[in-house]
Design an enzyme around this catalytic site. Structure first.
Site, PDB file in Angstrom:
ATOM      1  N   ASP A 105      42.891  35.034  31.701  1.00 13.12           N
ATOM      2  CA  ASP A 105      41.825  35.779  32.381  1.00 13.12           C
ATOM      3  C   ASP A 105      41.039  36.679  31.429  1.00 13.12           C
ATOM      4  O   ASP A 105      39.813  36.767  31.507  1.00 13.12           O
ATOM      5  CB  ASP A 105      42.411  36.665  33.494  1.00 13.12           C
ATOM      6  CG  ASP A 105      43.134  35.852  34.553  1.00 13.12           C
ATOM      7  OD1 ASP A 105      42.713  34.718  34.814  1.00 13.12           O
ATOM      8  OD2 ASP A 105      44.113  36.362  35.110  1.00 13.12           O
TER       9      ASP A 105
ATOM     10  N   GLU B  57      45.986  38.955  30.979  1.00 11.23           N
ATOM     11  CA  GLU B  57      45.721  38.365  32.287  1.00 11.23           C
ATOM     12  C   GLU B  57      45.873  39.452  33.343  1.00 11.23           C
ATOM     13  O   GLU B  57      46.650  40.402  33.167  1.00 11.23           O
ATOM     14  CB  GLU B  57      46.681  37.217  32.587  1.00 11.23           C
ATOM     15  CG  GLU B  57      46.400  35.969  31.771  1.00 11.23           C
ATOM     16  CD  GLU B  57      46.912  34.719  32.463  1.00 11.23           C
ATOM     17  OE1 GLU B  57      46.141  34.120  33.230  1.00 11.23           O
ATOM     18  OE2 GLU B  57      48.068  34.360  32.215  1.00 11.23           O
TER      19      GLU B  57
ATOM     20  N   LYS C 293      46.365  39.722  37.612  1.00 10.60           N
ATOM     21  CA  LYS C 293      46.598  38.963  38.835  1.00 10.60           C
ATOM     22  C   LYS C 293      46.754  39.896  40.038  1.00 10.60           C
ATOM     23  O   LYS C 293      47.428  40.918  39.964  1.00 10.60           O
ATOM     24  CB  LYS C 293      47.868  38.117  38.707  1.00 10.60           C
ATOM     25  CG  LYS C 293      47.833  37.107  37.563  1.00 10.60           C
ATOM     26  CD  LYS C 293      46.739  36.072  37.744  1.00 10.60           C
ATOM     27  CE  LYS C 293      46.750  35.048  36.622  1.00 10.60           C
ATOM     28  NZ  LYS C 293      45.609  34.104  36.718  1.00 10.60           N
TER      29      LYS C 293
END
Length: 277
Positions: free
Chosen positions: A91, A111, A113
């Site tokens: 990401d 990343e 989430k």
């Protein structure tokens, strides 16, 4: 176009203010920056603090590059590739530094989430479930896809002594304390942090060998067992713990800290460039 102008404005503000405070003033805090944009701001800060070093950002890593890196460790590794253009895309992308041998070395992978909308649903008075008669929704398993990227970066960095992989978590599936949320009608719903229905942190702690979360684990740990020494590449897992969204300033600080830890580990390979400043 608005998003691009916003990014340019933040970049300009950063240069003028000479640091973190300027980037994340009250105006900037109101912007919901993606982890990728924050990563690029981290790279700009590194450029400023280490002018003799060269940094680059990229949003993907090819599987063939991972295999090539594995083969350098042992020729039997990195042999299998079925899709030539296969790649991974964390990401927040990947930041690398060029060492004294003109090789690019990874110093940050990020990343972010979000999983679990129970807090928002309760605050909005929305019931869930097949019959729309439940306060809480059983957690899904989408977050487990993160393990693939973590494993691939670990393969790519198998020859390194650091593993700068950060996983930011937010949402009701990543609580580390019990919280109570009020519905619009005044009824209070309690979310137990250790509920098997909600919590999914245990699905991810295999990526850090069960070591503490909310801690910089960038430096690889070497453990001895009998006559063997084993190197552990642990992801640094960060969660808000109460379900709220991450503040961009907090993410920036953590990402910058891990990046600088990487540079310290790589110090001897950056010696010529740093000492020439």
């Amino acid at each position: 176009m608005a998003k691009k102008n916003q990014s340019n404005r933040l970049t300009s503000q950063h240069k003028q203010s000479q640091g973190v405070v300027g980037i994340f003033g009250e105006q900037a805090k109101s912007h919901d920056l993606t982890v990728g944009k924050i990563s690029k701001l981290v790279m700009e800060e590194l450029d400023k603090e280490y002018p003799s070093l060269s940094f680059r950002y990229r949003n993907s890593l090819k599987k063939e590059e991972i295999n090539e890196s594995l083969r350098k460790v042992d020729p039997e590794l990195g042999q299998t590739l079925f899709v030539v253009n296969s790649s991974i895309k964390p990401d927040g992308g990947i930041i690398e530094v060029k060492d004294d041998n003109d090789e690019w070395r990874v110093i940050l992978v990020t990343e972010a989430k979000h999983q679990g909308k129970d807090i928002e649903n309760i605050q909005n008075g929305q019931l869930v479930g097949a019959k729309n008669n439940q306060d809480l929704m059983a957690a899904g398993n989408a977050i487990e896809r993160s393990h693939k990227n973590i494993s691939e970066i670990a393969n790519f960095m198998l020859s390194e002594n650091h593993f700068p992989y950060i996983l930011f978590l937010e949402g009701s599936n990543f609580l580390i304390e019990t919280i109570s949320i009020s519905r619009p009608d005044g009824r209070v719903v309690t979310l137990e942090y250790n509920s098997g229905m909600l919590n999914r942190l245990d699905r991810l702690t295999s990526a850090n060998y069960g070591m503490p979360i909310n801690k910089n684990l960038c430096v690889n740990k070497f453990v001895k067992h009998k006559n063997k020494t084993i190197m552990l590449q642990a992801a640094s897992i960060y969660t808000q713990g109460t379900g709220e969204k991450w503040a961009t300033e907090d993410m920036f600080k953590i990402m910058l800290e891990v990046s600088k830890t990487s540079l310290k580990v790589l110090g001897s390979d950056l010696f010529t460039q740093i000492t020439s400043e």
